[in-house]
Design a protein around this motif. Structure first.
Motif, PDB file in Angstrom:
ATOM      1  N   UNK A   1      -3.809   4.400  12.916  1.00 10.90           N
ATOM      2  CA  UNK A   1      -3.136   5.316  12.158  1.00 10.90           C
ATOM      3  C   UNK A   1      -3.547   6.575  12.251  1.00 10.90           C
ATOM      4  N   UNK A   2      -2.546   7.635  12.869  1.00 13.38           N
ATOM      5  CA  UNK A   2      -2.716   9.224  12.918  1.00 13.38           C
ATOM      6  C   UNK A   2      -4.133   9.482  13.739  1.00 13.38           C
TER       7      UNK A   2
ATOM      8  N   UNK B   1       0.157  11.469   5.725  1.00 12.13           N
ATOM      9  CA  UNK B   1      -0.688  11.274   4.420  1.00 12.13           C
ATOM     10  C   UNK B   1      -0.009  11.294   3.094  1.00 12.13           C
TER      11      UNK B   1
ATOM     12  N   UNK C   1      -7.587   4.515   2.621  1.00 11.85           N
ATOM     13  CA  UNK C   1      -7.650   5.677   1.547  1.00 11.85           C
ATOM     14  C   UNK C   1      -8.527   6.817   1.810  1.00 11.85           C
TER      15      UNK C   1
ATOM     16  N   UNK D   1       0.245   3.541   4.003  1.00  9.97           N
ATOM     17  CA  UNK D   1       0.338   4.035   2.649  1.00  9.97           C
ATOM     18  C   UNK D   1       0.143   2.977   1.737  1.00  9.97           C
ATOM     19  N   UNK D   2       0.923   1.901   1.924  1.00  8.30           N
ATOM     20  CA  UNK D   2       1.124   0.706   1.012  1.00  8.30           C
ATOM     21  C   UNK D   2      -0.294   0.047   0.428  1.00  8.30           C
ATOM     22  N   UNK D   3      -1.235   0.191   1.421  1.00 12.90           N
ATOM     23  CA  UNK D   3      -2.287  -0.028   1.144  1.00 12.90           C
ATOM     24  C   UNK D   3      -3.336   0.514  -0.118  1.00 12.90           C
ATOM     25  N   UNK D   4      -2.540   1.720  -0.306  1.00 14.46           N
ATOM     26  CA  UNK D   4      -3.303   2.573  -1.623  1.00 14.46           C
ATOM     27  C   UNK D   4      -2.706   1.867  -2.774  1.00 14.46           C
ATOM     28  N   UNK D   5      -1.659   1.244  -2.953  1.00 15.35           N
ATOM     29  CA  UNK D   5      -0.971   0.666  -4.023  1.00 15.35           C
ATOM     30  C   UNK D   5      -2.022  -0.197  -4.974  1.00 15.35           C
TER      31      UNK D   5
ATOM     32  N   UNK E   1      -4.913   1.844  -6.576  1.00 10.95           N
ATOM     33  CA  UNK E   1      -4.444   2.502  -7.842  1.00 10.95           C
ATOM     34  C   UNK E   1      -4.897   1.832  -9.047  1.00 10.95           C
TER      35      UNK E   1
ATOM     36  N   UNK F   1       0.123  11.287  -1.096  1.00 16.97           N
ATOM     37  CA  UNK F   1      -0.432  11.703  -2.376  1.00 16.97           C
ATOM     38  C   UNK F   1       0.388  11.509  -3.550  1.00 16.97           C
ATOM     39  N   UNK F   2      -0.108  10.974  -4.627  1.00 16.14           N
ATOM     40  CA  UNK F   2       0.902  10.802  -5.821  1.00 16.14           C
ATOM     41  C   UNK F   2       0.155  11.201  -7.094  1.00 16.14           C
TER      42      UNK F   2
ATOM     43  N   UNK G   1      -5.409  19.958  -0.639  1.00 18.56           N
ATOM     44  CA  UNK G   1      -6.563  19.746   0.474  1.00 18.56           C
ATOM     45  C   UNK G   1      -6.546  20.490   1.928  1.00 18.56           C
TER      46      UNK G   1
ATOM     47  N   UNK H   1       4.963  -1.832  -4.280  1.00 22.61           N
ATOM     48  CA  UNK H   1       4.521  -1.924  -2.856  1.00 22.61           C
ATOM     49  C   UNK H   1       5.689  -1.223  -2.106  1.00 22.61           C
TER      50      UNK H   1
ATOM     51  N   UNK I   1       5.721   2.856  -1.195  1.00 20.91           N
ATOM     52  CA  UNK I   1       4.776   3.101  -0.464  1.00 20.91           C
ATOM     53  C   UNK I   1       4.727   2.511   1.143  1.00 20.91           C
ATOM     54  N   UNK I   2       5.402   1.592   0.948  1.00 20.92           N
ATOM     55  CA  UNK I   2       5.670   0.699   2.482  1.00 20.92           C
ATOM     56  C   UNK I   2       6.642   1.665   3.132  1.00 20.92           C
TER      57      UNK I   2
ATOM     58  N   UNK J   1       2.201   0.195  -9.420  1.00 22.60           N
ATOM     59  CA  UNK J   1       2.789   0.874  -8.303  1.00 22.60           C
ATOM     60  C   UNK J   1       3.593  -0.326  -7.351  1.00 22.60           C
TER      61      UNK J   1
ATOM     62  N   UNK K   1      -1.921  -7.199   8.518  1.00 18.22           N
ATOM     63  CA  UNK K   1      -1.707  -6.449   7.358  1.00 18.22           C
ATOM     64  C   UNK K   1      -1.336  -4.922   7.730  1.00 18.22           C
ATOM     65  N   UNK K   2      -0.008  -4.563   7.370  1.00 19.93           N
ATOM     66  CA  UNK K   2       0.062  -3.204   7.901  1.00 19.93           C
ATOM     67  C   UNK K   2      -0.707  -2.033   7.399  1.00 19.93           C
TER      68      UNK K   2
ATOM     69  N   UNK L   1      -2.303   8.371 -13.485  1.00 19.05           N
ATOM     70  CA  UNK L   1      -3.148   7.974 -12.463  1.00 19.05           C
ATOM     71  C   UNK L   1      -2.685   8.929 -11.314  1.00 19.05           C
TER      72      UNK L   1
ATOM     73  N   UNK M   1      -9.047   7.906   5.100  1.00 19.33           N
ATOM     74  CA  UNK M   1      -8.310   8.625   6.189  1.00 19.33           C
ATOM     75  C   UNK M   1      -7.354   9.336   5.337  1.00 19.33           C
ATOM     76  N   UNK M   2      -6.787   8.729   4.534  1.00 17.54           N
ATOM     77  CA  UNK M   2      -5.432   9.450   3.776  1.00 17.54           C
ATOM     78  C   UNK M   2      -6.124  10.610   2.919  1.00 17.54           C
ATOM     79  N   UNK M   3      -7.073  10.419   2.486  1.00 19.16           N
ATOM     80  CA  UNK M   3      -7.793  11.509   1.637  1.00 19.16           C
ATOM     81  C   UNK M   3      -8.645  12.608   2.334  1.00 19.16           C
TER      82      UNK M   3
ATOM     83  N   UNK N   1       3.775   8.277  10.270  1.00 20.73           N
ATOM     84  CA  UNK N   1       2.313   8.319   9.807  1.00 20.73           C
ATOM     85  C   UNK N   1       1.968   9.553   9.142  1.00 20.73           C
TER      86      UNK N   1
END
Lengths: 456, 342
Positions: free
Chosen positions: B122-123, A83, B98, B317-321, B324, A85-86, A121, A70, A73-74, A68, B313-314, A96, B100-102, A81
């Motif tokens: 975040x949020x 959420x 992750x 959502x880039x943290x999810x990369x 994966x 999903x992918x 969700x 970076x 997503x960044x 993926x 580190x920001x 994936x 929080x996002x989910x 802000x």
């Protein structure tokens, strides 16, 4: 008179309602545009991110591989802000990501970019889906990238813009209402001016209104003028009627008086003489009242079209005093003249009539064997005629009360009179721009009438 | 939630710790005067955190605290499985994100959270309360006679020039088992191309791989390790003030530095949300304090003088990369190639 609402208020309210409607309309339009713009922005960013991901898909040894990117997503995180999903799917198999993200949605054909508004969700999502064909070994495999984001960012942006738009709309509305009030005032100004012009007129001014006015007011002015014309005509007729009546009464009265005089000379008994004298006095009073009514009608008639001749008030006073000398003589009253040469512009007949009535009044209410002084002089711009007697005085009554038609003083119950004399004088002097004032004699007993007129 | 099952399965499989129940490292209960109790699940060691809990209970005597220590992956698994905790503190900000996002976290807002800068939350779901740099720790004894490196490039040169001195003496995180190590490694690989060359050089020296910062630092102090690369600065600073601390040196390399945010979130399953909120507020206020009042470095970087500043580190959502599974597999495969060169 109960007004049935105000034109100005009605105008203001209806215009304000229109402004409110327009404000509301413009706000809802701006808010909806803002929402659309924000949604389009999100779509573009989602599409860009999904494209970056799709471009990163490659095949290695016949297998589809993906790291993926970076940046993809960044970028999503930089804008809002929301959420994220992918899901990456290749030929029905989830490679994936969130497995049931795309349940119920058919993958788009290669090259197609599709946007969907969906729910996952229990949260509403905006999702972009795109398919790219990757050559894995010798086989061309379609790979579908699905990228979704919640819609909070859009809501925030659209909400902010909508708030700004609302504030602007309110400001617009307030401005419109203020302008509406101004416009209503402006529109009604000719009407107010007309009303003021009519209200400013003197009580006897029945001339037609000649004003420049908007076309909408012309019918009103026309009706007003016709009404005033009718009123003036009817007034004139009634004055003429009174004058005619007075005239017709006076002439036979003179005959009756002459006959009574003859009868008095011929009467023998003391009682008869006494009765005849009373009769003559009553006839005199009637004759005087008729004369005054005639005077009053003359005054009303001549005031309408006042002539402006130069009149020497000293001469006028002398002639009026001379004319009333016999009447005064009956009661042994001496009229003392103290005059200086003052001139005024006016109607000689009317001024004579005014002075005669005042002087006549003074004679009538003075006790026998007293003096009446008639002074003519000037005070500043005004000519001043002062008639002072040694009668009972005013007993605190005001000039206004005493100059009313048919009003009579409280101290004169034993004297016959019509109460018209001072009314006539007052009307004449007002028509000439002057006035009459009654006051107690500053030099002792009695009252003074002060007649003022503008000097020539 | 089939994705979470897959992700969790994959993550746990890779970390080889697929246990159904939470693997607790440490646990202690601090009963309060009232009946209320908050259960805290954290990666921070008990002895590091105890002073803060005591301070918290002085201010809020009614609230009892049940403090459980577990690894960041255990914590992630526990929360996705639906285990009930009132507040979760973790150094693995990617896993926290992750969660929080989910949808496993619940929103919280207070005067304290409003004082946090934008990048530290975040949020209203995830809140940072420390900003901790990754540093290198060296043994003074083992480095005697060598100029201390200021950059990774210099470190590479030194490791190349003295292969026998550093053989089996370089320690770093095993990124396959340590969530924090994986976060540091992926962020560094993303930011600096030197990372892979350094990994190659370290790999040739038969490095020793660790799960945790504390053990690495202990081994540097004992002289077993010459250098521990990528350890938590806060642990190193604290260890330096303790016994044998003078035998080590903390290096903050100038070419690049990772700043990790230690974060807190209130899980959706939390039972005592009020208590958790009070605890979270206390954490944030301690993190925002001008003077360092506890074991952790302050959140605001201006408080740390004399070190090169790299933003944290920001939190996004880039943290999810790198979480994966595909991406993770690819990264770990490259890392293993570099580290295990037998």
């Amino acid at each position: 008179m109960n007004p049935t609402g105000s034109i100005r208020r009605r105008m203001t309210i209806s215009l304000a309602l229109v402004a409110a409607l327009l404000s509301l309309l413009s706000w809802s339009m701006v808010a909806s545009f803002a929402r659309q713009a924000a949604e389009r922005t999100q779509d573009n960013i989602l599409a860009a991110s999904a494209t970056i991901i799709a471009e990163a898909i490659r095949s290695e040894g016949g297998e589809v591989r993906l790291e993926l990117p970076y940046a993809a997503f960044a970028m999503l995180g930089a804008v809002s802000e929301d959420r994220v999903f992918y899901q990456i799917e290749t030929a029905g198999e989830i490679l994936t990501g969130y497995e049931d993200l795309t349940t119920g949605s058919i993958a788009p054909a290669a090259g197609e970019v599709r946007f969907e508004t969906t729910e996952y969700l229990d949260v509403p999502l905006r999702m972009v889906r795109m398919t790219r064909t990757v050559l894995a070994g010798e086989e061309a495999v379609p790979v579908t990238v699905s990228l979704a984001q919640t819609r909070n960012g859009i809501g925030t942006i659209a909400g902010d813009l909508s708030e700004t738009a609302a504030a602007l709309s309110v400001a617009f509305f307030v401005l419109a209402v203020a302008l509406t009030g101004f416009v209503a005032q402006l529109s009604l100004r000719p009407l107010n001016e007309l009303a003021q012009a009519v209200a400013r007129r003197g009580p006897t001014d029945l001339r037609p209104v000649r004003r420049q006015a908007p076309s909408e007011l012309t019918p009103l002015i026309g009706s007003l003028n016709r009404f005033m014309e009718r009123l003036a005509g009817s007034l004139r007729r009634s004055e003429e009627f009174i004058a005619e009546a007075a005239h017709r009464v006076r002439t036979p009265l003179a005959t009756v008086r002459a006959q009574a005089e003859v009868a008095l000379h011929g009467a023998q008994s003391h009682d008869d003489k006494q009765r005849l004298r009373q009769m003559i006095r009553a006839i005199d009073e009637s004759s005087r009242s008729a004369g005054q009514l005639l005077d009053h009608a003359t005054v009303a008639y001549r005031i309408e079209d006042l002539s402006r001749d130069t009149i020497n008030l000293a001469e006028l006073a002398a002639s009026v005093a001379a004319a009333l000398e016999p009447t005064a003589g009956l009661k042994d009253i001496e009229i003392r003249l103290e005059t200086s040469d003052v001139a005024t512009l006016g109607d000689k007949v009317l001024l004579e009539s005014a002075l005669r009535n005042v002087l006549d009044n003074a004679i009538k209410y003075s006790p026998d064997e007293t003096q009446i002084s008639l002074t003519v002089d000037q005070q500043g711009d005004m000519a001043c005629l002062r008639i002072c007697d040694q009668g009972p005085g005013l007993a605190g009554q005001s000039t206004t009360d005493l100059t009313k038609r048919f009003a009579r003083g409280a101290t004169v119950t034993d004297v016959v009179g019509s109460g018209l004399g001072l009314t006539i004088a007052s009307e004449v002097l007002q028509a000439h721009g002057g006035g009459i004032e009654l006051a107690d004699n500053p030099k002792g007993q009695g009252a003074c009438a002060i007649l003022t007129l503008p000097k020539a | 939630m089939r994705y979470s099952d897959i992700a969790k399965g994959l993550i746990l499989a890779v970390w080889a710790s697929a246990l159904p129940a939470l693997e607790v490292e440490d646990r202690k209960s601090y009963p309060g005067e009232g009946g209320a109790m908050i259960s805290v699940l954290s990666t921070a060691d008990l002895d590091v955190f105890e002073p803060f809990i005591r301070q918290f209970q002085q201010d809020q005597p009614a609230i009892g605290v049940d403090y459980t220590v577990a690894s960041s992956t255990e914590i992630y698994a526990a929360i996705t499985e639906g285990m009930k905790f009132d507040i979760v503190l973790s150094s693995a900000m990617d896993l926290q994100f992750q969660l929080a996002n989910d949808g496993y976290a619940q929103a919280y807002g207070s005067d304290a959270t409003a004082r946090l800068p934008d990048w530290a939350q975040w949020r209203d779901l995830v809140f940072a309360f420390t900003s901790e740099p990754a540093v290198a720790v060296i043994s003074r004894e083992r480095f005697s006679g060598i100029d201390l490196p200021a950059t990774r490039q210099e470190l590479i040169s030194i490791l190349r020039d003295y292969p026998e001195r550093f053989d089996q003496s370089v320690g770093t995180y095993d990124v396959r088992t340590s969530g924090l190590g994986y976060l540091f490694a992926t962020q560094e690989a993303r930011n600096s191309d030197v990372f892979w060359r350094l990994s190659e050089v370290i790999g040739r020296l038969q490095p020793r791989l660790y799960c945790c910062s504390a053990q690495m630092i202990d081994d540097v102090i004992s002289g077993e390790l010459a250098i521990a690369y990528n350890v938590l600065g806060s642990y190193a600073e604290r260890r330096r003030t303790q016994e044998g601390g003078d035998r080590m040196e903390i290096l903050q390399l100038e070419d690049f530095g990772n700043n990790m945010l230690r974060t807190a979130l209130i899980p959706r399953t939390a039972e005592n949300v009020t208590g958790a909120g009070a605890f979270l507020d206390a954490l944030i206020l301690a993190g925002l304090a001008e003077e360092q009042t506890w074991a952790f470095p302050p959140l605001q970087p201006h408080a740390r003088q004399g070190t090169p500043e790299f933003g944290p580190i920001r939190l996004g959502p880039a943290l999810m990369v790198h979480l994966d599974p595909l991406t993770r597999r690819a990264f770990l495969s490259s890392w293993e190639d570099a580290m295990e060169q037998e």
